[in-house]
Design a protein around this motif. Structure first.
Motif, mmCIF file in Angstrom:
data_model
loop_
_atom_site.group_PDB
_atom_site.id
_atom_site.type_symbol
_atom_site.label_atom_id
_atom_site.label_comp_id
_atom_site.label_asym_id
_atom_site.label_seq_id
_atom_site.Cartn_x
_atom_site.Cartn_y
_atom_site.Cartn_z
ATOM 1 N N LEU A 69 -69.696 -39.789 -87.744
ATOM 2 C CA LEU A 69 -69.476 -38.718 -87.512
ATOM 3 C C LEU A 69 -71.049 -38.502 -87.336
ATOM 4 O O LEU A 69 -72.010 -37.854 -87.279
ATOM 5 N N GLY A 70 -71.680 -39.287 -88.500
ATOM 6 C CA GLY A 70 -72.859 -39.385 -89.266
ATOM 7 C C GLY A 70 -73.460 -38.669 -89.733
ATOM 8 O O GLY A 70 -75.052 -38.364 -90.536
ATOM 9 N N VAL A 71 -72.134 -37.902 -91.190
ATOM 10 C CA VAL A 71 -72.523 -37.141 -91.722
ATOM 11 C C VAL A 71 -72.021 -38.167 -93.211
ATOM 12 O O VAL A 71 -71.353 -38.544 -93.326
ATOM 13 N N ALA A 72 -72.365 -36.779 -93.860
ATOM 14 C CA ALA A 72 -71.449 -37.502 -95.669
ATOM 15 C C ALA A 72 -70.146 -36.762 -95.380
ATOM 16 O O ALA A 72 -69.878 -36.086 -95.357
ATOM 17 N N THR A 73 -69.895 -37.095 -96.029
ATOM 18 C CA THR A 73 -67.509 -37.201 -96.258
ATOM 19 C C THR A 73 -67.648 -35.222 -96.450
ATOM 20 O O THR A 73 -67.297 -34.563 -95.890
ATOM 21 N N ASP A 74 -68.358 -34.478 -97.815
ATOM 22 C CA ASP A 74 -68.382 -33.175 -97.749
ATOM 23 C C ASP A 74 -68.989 -32.405 -96.886
ATOM 24 O O ASP A 74 -69.623 -31.211 -96.939
ATOM 25 N N GLU A 75 -69.510 -32.835 -95.951
ATOM 26 C CA GLU A 75 -70.396 -32.543 -94.909
ATOM 27 C C GLU A 75 -69.879 -32.355 -93.192
ATOM 28 O O GLU A 75 -70.395 -31.849 -92.806
ATOM 29 N N ILE A 76 -68.550 -32.709 -93.501
ATOM 30 C CA ILE A 76 -67.477 -32.737 -92.295
ATOM 31 C C ILE A 76 -67.173 -31.197 -92.175
ATOM 32 O O ILE A 76 -66.234 -31.086 -93.175
ATOM 33 N N ARG A 77 -67.021 -30.324 -91.018
ATOM 34 C CA ARG A 77 -66.656 -29.090 -91.133
ATOM 35 C C ARG A 77 -66.591 -28.721 -90.368
ATOM 36 O O ARG A 77 -67.028 -29.242 -89.015
ATOM 37 N N SER A 78 -65.787 -27.225 -89.954
ATOM 38 C CA SER A 78 -65.475 -26.686 -88.529
ATOM 39 C C SER A 78 -66.689 -26.192 -88.513
ATOM 40 O O SER A 78 -67.739 -25.741 -88.963
ATOM 41 N N ASP A 79 -66.157 -25.196 -86.989
ATOM 42 C CA ASP A 79 -67.629 -24.361 -85.758
ATOM 43 C C ASP A 79 -67.545 -22.950 -87.453
ATOM 44 O O ASP A 79 -68.933 -22.916 -87.486
ATOM 45 N N ALA A 80 -67.006 -22.735 -88.282
ATOM 46 C CA ALA A 80 -67.069 -21.672 -89.067
ATOM 47 C C ALA A 80 -67.750 -22.219 -90.363
ATOM 48 O O ALA A 80 -67.457 -21.355 -91.160
ATOM 49 N N GLY A 81 -67.951 -23.122 -90.465
ATOM 50 C CA GLY A 81 -68.363 -23.936 -92.182
ATOM 51 C C GLY A 81 -67.601 -24.332 -93.110
ATOM 52 O O GLY A 81 -67.762 -24.292 -93.826
ATOM 53 N N GLU A 82 -66.274 -23.889 -92.572
ATOM 54 C CA GLU A 82 -65.214 -24.631 -93.514
ATOM 55 C C GLU A 82 -65.486 -26.293 -94.090
ATOM 56 O O GLU A 82 -65.430 -27.104 -93.088
ATOM 57 N N ARG A 83 -64.878 -26.586 -94.434
ATOM 58 C CA ARG A 83 -64.500 -27.635 -95.432
ATOM 59 C C ARG A 83 -63.354 -28.749 -94.815
ATOM 60 O O ARG A 83 -62.829 -27.827 -95.175
ATOM 61 N N LEU A 84 -64.027 -29.569 -93.908
ATOM 62 C CA LEU A 84 -62.289 -30.658 -93.524
ATOM 63 C C LEU A 84 -62.374 -31.277 -94.087
ATOM 64 O O LEU A 84 -63.077 -32.704 -95.059
ATOM 65 N N TYR A 85 -60.687 -32.067 -94.779
ATOM 66 C CA TYR A 85 -60.334 -33.059 -95.418
ATOM 67 C C TYR A 85 -59.237 -33.632 -94.141
ATOM 68 O O TYR A 85 -58.731 -33.236 -93.701
ATOM 69 N N PRO A 86 -59.119 -34.997 -94.985
ATOM 70 C CA PRO A 86 -58.373 -35.822 -93.751
ATOM 71 C C PRO A 86 -56.394 -36.008 -94.049
ATOM 72 O O PRO A 86 -56.521 -36.273 -95.629
#
Length: 341
Positions: A65-82
């Motif tokens: 995705l080209g980002v750090a793990t804690d910057e994987i977010r939804s369109d609403a800005g929610e933090r996403l987890y695997p």
């Protein structure tokens, strides 16, 4: 620049371009010296191996995705987890072959298998297995993971969510659904799992052979997101399964190879194959129950199925909501790690 070696500042708006990296982040090492943190009483720690694999899987997703793990977010800005949906482990040699100061080579790869789903594989190998039956040959351990992106729900649970549009455009192309995804869907629905290993054990119904209640520890079983970690399901199931096996075969130990009696399940067996299907998480402070649903012994080892459930108020007594099914194959090993065949 390698995307996994940096992170964008916390709070970067989702769905927009990300600023230049602020702090360099090192990648997980490809070579690890086997020391006490990587070992347990029976050899290479499967708990450590799974935790390391999960971290590499998440890192590989972030790299794509080209980002750090804690910057994987939804369109609403929610933090996403695997969120792990299923895990498969295949070990060409029992984990008991590992020794201190061996070098473990590790590599991870991940591909999209849905708009919110990732299919990954982590490979680990020891240069050579130094024990009888495996000497001079590499010991390879493969872990396959199926995960979904999930955000926190209002009730504290999780809900599957796709990444923000900018990230979603990078999450492709989506390939053919892997067999593990088909199996996981069937297991969750209680349907027949078409697999020669896990399928027969999952079809077994009826009363458990034994059951034990347990409250997971926030210090060892929960991760930094406040979730019962996927690797903890395995260590909890193994810990309680050992107690149930010892309870069922208390006099003289477990029936082992050639009619011998094995005095300790943890030292005299070693996993070579495992399938885990995850259905639910557990709120911190709640109890779970492990039930031994299937036990089959043959000349070389033992195959088991453990179901982990959580208590839920029901009409008559307690209704148990399934959290996971674990099907495990262990072979008998000697105290030096050699296979007892």
């Amino acid at each position: 620049m390698n995307p996994t070696s940096w992170r964008s500042p916390a709070g970067a708006p989702a769905g927009r371009s990300f600023p230049a990296p602020a702090v360099a982040l090192p990648e997980a090492p490809r070579r690890v010296r086997v020391g006490m943190p990587q070992l347990d009483a029976g050899g290479l720690s499967e708990g450590w191996l799974l935790r390391d694999a999960g971290d590499r899987h998440w890192e590989a997703i972030a790299r794509r995705l080209g980002v750090a793990t804690d910057e994987i977010r939804s369109d609403a800005g929610e933090r996403l987890y695997p969120t792990v949906v299923a895990a498969r482990a295949r070990y060409e040699a029992p984990l008991a072959v590992a020794r201190e100061n061996q070098v473990l080579e590790l590599a991870a790869e991940v591909v999209p298998c849905g708009r919110a789903c990732a299919h990954g594989r982590v490979m680990a190998s020891l240069a050579a297995a130094p024990v009888e039956g495996f000497a001079g040959t590499p010991a390879r351990f493969a872990i396959e993971l199926l995960t979904t992106f999930a955000a926190r729900a209002g009730d504290g649970g999780l809900r599957t969510t796709v990444p923000a549009p900018l990230l979603a455009r990078r999450w492709g192309p989506v390939g053919v659904e892997p067999p593990i995804a088909t199996m996981a869907r069937a297991a969750r629905r209680g349907e027949r799992v078409a697999d020669s290993f896990a399928g027969p054990a999952l079809e077994i119904t009826g009363l458990p052979l034994a059951e034990i209640d347990y409250q997971p520890s926030p210090y060892t079983d929960y991760n930094g997101a406040g979730l019962l970690y996927f690797a903890a399901y395995v260590t909890i199931a193994d810990t309680l399964e050992r107690r149930m096996v010892r309870r069922l075969w208390l006099d003289g130990g477990l029936p082992g190879a050639g009619g011998a009696r094995t005095p300790d399940w943890a030292l005299d067996t070693s996993p070579v194959r495992r399938d885990v299907f995850y259905y639910d998480n557990l709120p911190l402070g709640d109890d779970l129950r492990a039930a031994l649903m299937f036990f089959r012994r043959d000349r070389d080892g033992v195959t088991t199925r453990v179901r982990i459930s959580r208590a839920q108020p029901g009409g008559d007594g307690e209704a148990r909501q399934a959290m996971a099914d674990l099907v495990t194959r262990r072979i008998f090993v000697g105290r030096g790690g050699e296979a007892s065949r």
